[in-house]
Design a protein around this motif. Structure first.
Motif, PDB file in Angstrom:
ATOM      1  N   ARG A  89     -35.516  24.256 -13.663  1.00  0.00           N
ATOM      2  CA  ARG A  89     -36.115  25.405 -14.774  1.00  0.00           C
ATOM      3  C   ARG A  89     -36.878  24.412 -15.642  1.00  0.00           C
ATOM      4  NH1 ARG A  89     -30.613  28.590 -16.192  1.00  0.00           N
ATOM      5  NH2 ARG A  89     -29.931  29.370 -14.217  1.00  0.00           N
ATOM      6  N   ARG A  90     -38.056  25.315 -16.315  1.00  0.00           N
ATOM      7  CA  ARG A  90     -38.894  24.747 -17.283  1.00  0.00           C
ATOM      8  C   ARG A  90     -38.634  25.415 -18.464  1.00  0.00           C
ATOM      9  NH1 ARG A  90     -41.142  22.256 -20.507  1.00  0.00           N
ATOM     10  NH2 ARG A  90     -43.597  22.033 -20.577  1.00  0.00           N
ATOM     11  N   GLU A  91     -38.288  24.720 -19.586  1.00  0.00           N
ATOM     12  CA  GLU A  91     -38.152  25.113 -21.051  1.00  0.00           C
ATOM     13  C   GLU A  91     -37.040  25.975 -21.038  1.00  0.00           C
ATOM     14  OE1 GLU A  91     -39.251  24.360 -23.870  1.00  0.00           O
ATOM     15  OE2 GLU A  91     -40.704  22.955 -23.190  1.00  0.00           O
ATOM     16  N   TRP A  92     -36.192  25.882 -20.296  1.00  0.00           N
ATOM     17  CA  TRP A  92     -34.482  26.686 -20.638  1.00  0.00           C
ATOM     18  C   TRP A  92     -34.220  26.208 -21.737  1.00  0.00           C
ATOM     19  CZ3 TRP A  92     -29.591  25.508 -20.769  1.00  0.00           C
ATOM     20  CH2 TRP A  92     -28.740  26.649 -20.825  1.00  0.00           C
ATOM     21  N   ARG A  93     -33.884  27.365 -22.997  1.00  0.00           N
ATOM     22  CA  ARG A  93     -33.401  27.041 -24.117  1.00  0.00           C
ATOM     23  C   ARG A  93     -34.074  25.770 -24.652  1.00  0.00           C
ATOM     24  NH1 ARG A  93     -28.221  29.316 -24.382  1.00  0.00           N
ATOM     25  NH2 ARG A  93     -28.028  28.714 -26.525  1.00  0.00           N
ATOM     26  N   ASN A  94     -35.466  25.693 -24.586  1.00  0.00           N
ATOM     27  CA  ASN A  94     -36.392  24.805 -25.009  1.00  0.00           C
ATOM     28  C   ASN A  94     -36.240  23.502 -24.518  1.00  0.00           C
ATOM     29  OD1 ASN A  94     -37.668  26.545 -26.806  1.00  0.00           O
ATOM     30  ND2 ASN A  94     -36.009  26.237 -28.487  1.00  0.00           N
ATOM     31  N   ILE A  95     -35.240  23.106 -23.608  1.00  0.00           N
ATOM     32  CA  ILE A  95     -34.895  21.782 -22.786  1.00  0.00           C
ATOM     33  C   ILE A  95     -36.432  21.630 -21.855  1.00  0.00           C
ATOM     34  CG2 ILE A  95     -33.757  20.466 -21.166  1.00  0.00           C
ATOM     35  CD1 ILE A  95     -31.151  22.083 -22.362  1.00  0.00           C
ATOM     36  N   ASP A  96     -37.068  20.363 -21.739  1.00  0.00           N
ATOM     37  CA  ASP A  96     -37.842  20.255 -21.160  1.00  0.00           C
ATOM     38  C   ASP A  96     -37.943  20.737 -19.655  1.00  0.00           C
ATOM     39  OD1 ASP A  96     -39.738  19.537 -23.139  1.00  0.00           O
ATOM     40  OD2 ASP A  96     -39.502  17.597 -22.982  1.00  0.00           O
ATOM     41  N   LEU A  97     -36.759  20.109 -19.060  1.00  0.00           N
ATOM     42  CA  LEU A  97     -36.565  20.259 -17.593  1.00  0.00           C
ATOM     43  C   LEU A  97     -35.037  20.357 -17.359  1.00  0.00           C
ATOM     44  CD1 LEU A  97     -38.977  17.403 -15.741  1.00  0.00           C
ATOM     45  CD2 LEU A  97     -39.250  19.965 -16.065  1.00  0.00           C
ATOM     46  N   LEU A  98     -34.658  21.182 -16.594  1.00  0.00           N
ATOM     47  CA  LEU A  98     -33.201  21.547 -16.251  1.00  0.00           C
ATOM     48  C   LEU A  98     -33.112  21.551 -14.850  1.00  0.00           C
ATOM     49  CD1 LEU A  98     -30.365  21.690 -17.889  1.00  0.00           C
ATOM     50  CD2 LEU A  98     -30.803  24.221 -17.207  1.00  0.00           C
ATOM     51  N   LEU A  99     -32.320  20.908 -14.326  1.00  0.00           N
ATOM     52  CA  LEU A  99     -32.192  20.575 -12.741  1.00  0.00           C
ATOM     53  C   LEU A  99     -30.657  21.199 -12.582  1.00  0.00           C
ATOM     54  CD1 LEU A  99     -33.458  16.866 -12.277  1.00  0.00           C
ATOM     55  CD2 LEU A  99     -34.752  19.196 -12.342  1.00  0.00           C
ATOM     56  N   ILE A 100     -30.631  22.092 -11.680  1.00  0.00           N
ATOM     57  CA  ILE A 100     -29.211  22.566 -11.336  1.00  0.00           C
ATOM     58  C   ILE A 100     -28.860  22.681  -9.728  1.00  0.00           C
ATOM     59  CG2 ILE A 100     -27.891  24.648 -11.528  1.00  0.00           C
ATOM     60  CD1 ILE A 100     -29.779  25.780 -13.557  1.00  0.00           C
ATOM     61  N   ALA A 101     -27.939  21.910  -9.460  1.00  0.00           N
ATOM     62  CA  ALA A 101     -27.628  21.676  -8.169  1.00  0.00           C
ATOM     63  C   ALA A 101     -26.245  22.557  -8.032  1.00  0.00           C
ATOM     64  CB  ALA A 101     -27.283  20.142  -7.830  1.00  0.00           C
ATOM     65  N   PRO A 102     -26.149  23.660  -7.448  1.00  0.00           N
ATOM     66  CA  PRO A 102     -25.062  24.412  -7.326  1.00  0.00           C
ATOM     67  C   PRO A 102     -23.840  23.994  -6.425  1.00  0.00           C
ATOM     68  CG  PRO A 102     -26.938  25.688  -6.523  1.00  0.00           C
ATOM     69  CD  PRO A 102     -27.428  24.300  -7.148  1.00  0.00           C
ATOM     70  N   THR A 103     -24.369  23.498  -5.344  1.00  0.00           N
ATOM     71  CA  THR A 103     -23.519  23.078  -4.289  1.00  0.00           C
ATOM     72  C   THR A 103     -22.792  21.687  -4.615  1.00  0.00           C
ATOM     73  OG1 THR A 103     -25.054  22.123  -3.054  1.00  0.00           O
ATOM     74  CG2 THR A 103     -24.847  24.176  -2.542  1.00  0.00           C
ATOM     75  N   SER A 104     -23.430  20.969  -5.555  1.00  0.00           N
ATOM     76  CA  SER A 104     -22.587  19.693  -6.073  1.00  0.00           C
ATOM     77  C   SER A 104     -22.251  19.735  -7.585  1.00  0.00           C
ATOM     78  CB  SER A 104     -23.777  18.763  -6.104  1.00  0.00           C
ATOM     79  OG  SER A 104     -24.681  18.523  -4.754  1.00  0.00           O
ATOM     80  N   LYS A 105     -22.322  21.089  -8.164  1.00  0.00           N
ATOM     81  CA  LYS A 105     -21.759  21.366  -9.402  1.00  0.00           C
ATOM     82  C   LYS A 105     -22.373  20.110 -10.294  1.00  0.00           C
ATOM     83  CE  LYS A 105     -17.768  24.334  -8.309  1.00  0.00           C
ATOM     84  NZ  LYS A 105     -16.366  24.496  -8.623  1.00  0.00           N
ATOM     85  N   LEU A 106     -23.833  20.224 -10.283  1.00  0.00           N
ATOM     86  CA  LEU A 106     -24.300  19.115 -11.215  1.00  0.00           C
ATOM     87  C   LEU A 106     -25.401  19.761 -11.934  1.00  0.00           C
ATOM     88  CD1 LEU A 106     -25.013  16.074 -12.037  1.00  0.00           C
ATOM     89  CD2 LEU A 106     -26.476  16.017  -9.961  1.00  0.00           C
ATOM     90  N   VAL A 107     -25.631  19.341 -13.316  1.00  0.00           N
ATOM     91  CA  VAL A 107     -26.525  19.660 -14.269  1.00  0.00           C
ATOM     92  C   VAL A 107     -27.295  18.604 -14.735  1.00  0.00           C
ATOM     93  CG1 VAL A 107     -27.274  21.376 -16.203  1.00  0.00           C
ATOM     94  CG2 VAL A 107     -25.383  22.019 -14.638  1.00  0.00           C
ATOM     95  N   VAL A 108     -28.492  18.508 -14.625  1.00  0.00           N
ATOM     96  CA  VAL A 108     -29.324  17.591 -15.301  1.00  0.00           C
ATOM     97  C   VAL A 108     -30.270  18.090 -16.208  1.00  0.00           C
ATOM     98  CG1 VAL A 108     -30.636  15.444 -14.930  1.00  0.00           C
ATOM     99  CG2 VAL A 108     -28.975  16.011 -13.273  1.00  0.00           C
TER     100      VAL A 108
END
Length: 409
Positions: free
Chosen positions: A100-119
């Motif tokens: 995701r780009r600019e989600w809630r003003n955060i530059d980059l958001l990486l979501i790995a649902p199978t690993s339950k990881l948010v970066v």
């Protein structure tokens, strides 16, 4: 002076090092052509595209894996890896990661649902973090994914060696990412003739030229200077003024700096005395510190501490200076600022406490004046907000807190 034309001719026509240096720099770069060099938004756009495994660039999840493995090597050392190891990243299914780009003003958001990881990734090139910015971003991520089963990693990706205000963020230099990308695309089994491969290579080369030290080019420059100092000095003293249009455009908008900064800070930023290419600002609350108004031969206000927005041959920078003066009160101020003072020796002369490059000459030569001014203003404002808060905390030891903090506007 009569032999200057001959020396310039020898430099340009006969010096092999100069010709090699010229070849290294005289290349077409699409990212420079679109004004991307110091534009954080464009850097973030490119990174979000190239890291997204679902984009048609052909890298699939390989670059995302490369990026995260580099981050986890640092994170594991600093205890900020959320329990992940490079091996965990190697085994992770990157194809399902959402970028995701600019989600809630955060530059980059990486979501790995199978690993339950948010970066979360916050990128800074020549600007700096705003007060409370990183803590706010971390809070919204925890609010969106409150389940403790979800691991959260926060990466502060910067060109400069800037530490995050929020210590839960992992500081990661941009140079590390570039080296990792270069290592990946240099693999012989990859088709280096594809357009995505060439674009990523061009991006890495651009980042190296403008945001990283290239030791080979530095050695070439040193060798050229040792042989042609007189010719180079003459050329530098007669170079075209790239700053004139930018400086004139800035003067029309410089009033915006204190106006916007004062809405975002409890401190009061006030314009002080200017000279031809230097615009100065002061923090009004610091005037009541004993000895603060005792500077010698600087500005009519006699303030010892001033911020400067300075145009120089190599770029536009923001500075925090201590003016000339003497006495125990000035020494007390310098001692209080020991944490940010570059030189530990107390002197009566001008003392540069902090600095930050806002726009380099190389970037300015390719920039539209209005875009350059926007970058200078936003960068300088961000620098002052961060620096003034830090400096104010140090100065609080010199007088009661109520004299150092203005009421919030």
């Amino acid at each position: 002076m009569d032999d200057i034309p001959l020396r310039i001719s020898e430099l340009i026509m006969e010096d092999a090092d100069f010709q090699n240096l010229e070849k290294s720099l005289d290349i077409f770069c699409p990212f420079e052509a679109v004004g991307m060099v110091s534009a954080e938004i464009r850097h973030s756009n490119f990174l979000s595209y190239i890291l997204n495994p679902n984009r048609p660039h052909g890298f699939k999840g390989a670059l995302l894996r490369t990026f995260l493995m580099s981050a986890m090597r640092i994170g594991h050392e600093k205890g900020l890896s959320a329990g992940l190891t490079p091996l965990d990243i190697h085994l992770m299914d990157m194809e399902v990661v959402e970028v995701r780009r600019e989600w809630r003003n955060i530059d980059l958001l990486l979501i790995a649902p199978t690993s339950k990881l948010v970066v979360a990734v916050e990128l800074k090139i020549d600007a700096s973090q705003s007060k409370g910015q990183l803590t706010g971003y971390r809070r919204v991520v925890h609010e969106q994914w409150p389940d403790i089963a979800w691991r959260k990693i926060f990466i502060f990706l910067t060109k400069h060696d800037e530490m995050p205000d929020d210590l839960q963020w992992l500081p990661m230099p941009l140079s590390l990412v570039i080296e990792a990308f270069k290592g990946y695309i240099s693999q012989p089994e990859l088709n280096q003739a594809t357009l995505p491969h060439q674009m990523l290579s061009a991006y890495c080369a651009m980042a190296e030229r403008h945001h990283m030290e290239n030791r080979d080019l530095v050695q070439l420059a040193n060798a050229i200077w040792s042989r042609h100092e007189q010719a180079l000095t003459f050329l530098i003293s007669h170079q075209p003024d790239i700053w004139g249009p930018i400086h004139r455009a800035l003067l029309d908008r410089v009033h915006e700096i204190p106006e916007t900064a004062n809405r975002q800070s409890p401190l009061t930023l006030q314009r002080d005395h200017d000279t031809s290419r230097i615009t100065r600002f002061a923090i009004v609350e610091w005037d009541t510190i004993p000895g603060m108004l005792t500077a010698h031969e600087w500005t009519p206000t006699n303030r010892l501490l001033l911020y400067e927005l300075k145009f120089e041959s190599n770029g536009v920078s923001g500075y925090l200076y201590m003016g000339r003066g003497g006495g125990k009160e000035r020494d007390s101020i310098l001692n209080a600022l020991g944490a940010i003072r570059k030189s530990k020796k107390l002197t009566a002369g001008w003392t540069r406490l902090e600095s930050r490059l806002l726009l380099s000459a190389a970037d300015a030569s390719n920039a539209d004046p209005d875009e350059a001014v926007e970058q200078i203003i936003s960068g300088f404002k961000a620098y002052i907000l961060e620096s003034a808060s830090r400096t104010n905390a140090l100065l609080s030891t010199l007088q009661p807190v109520d004299h150092l903090h203005a009421p919030a506007s």
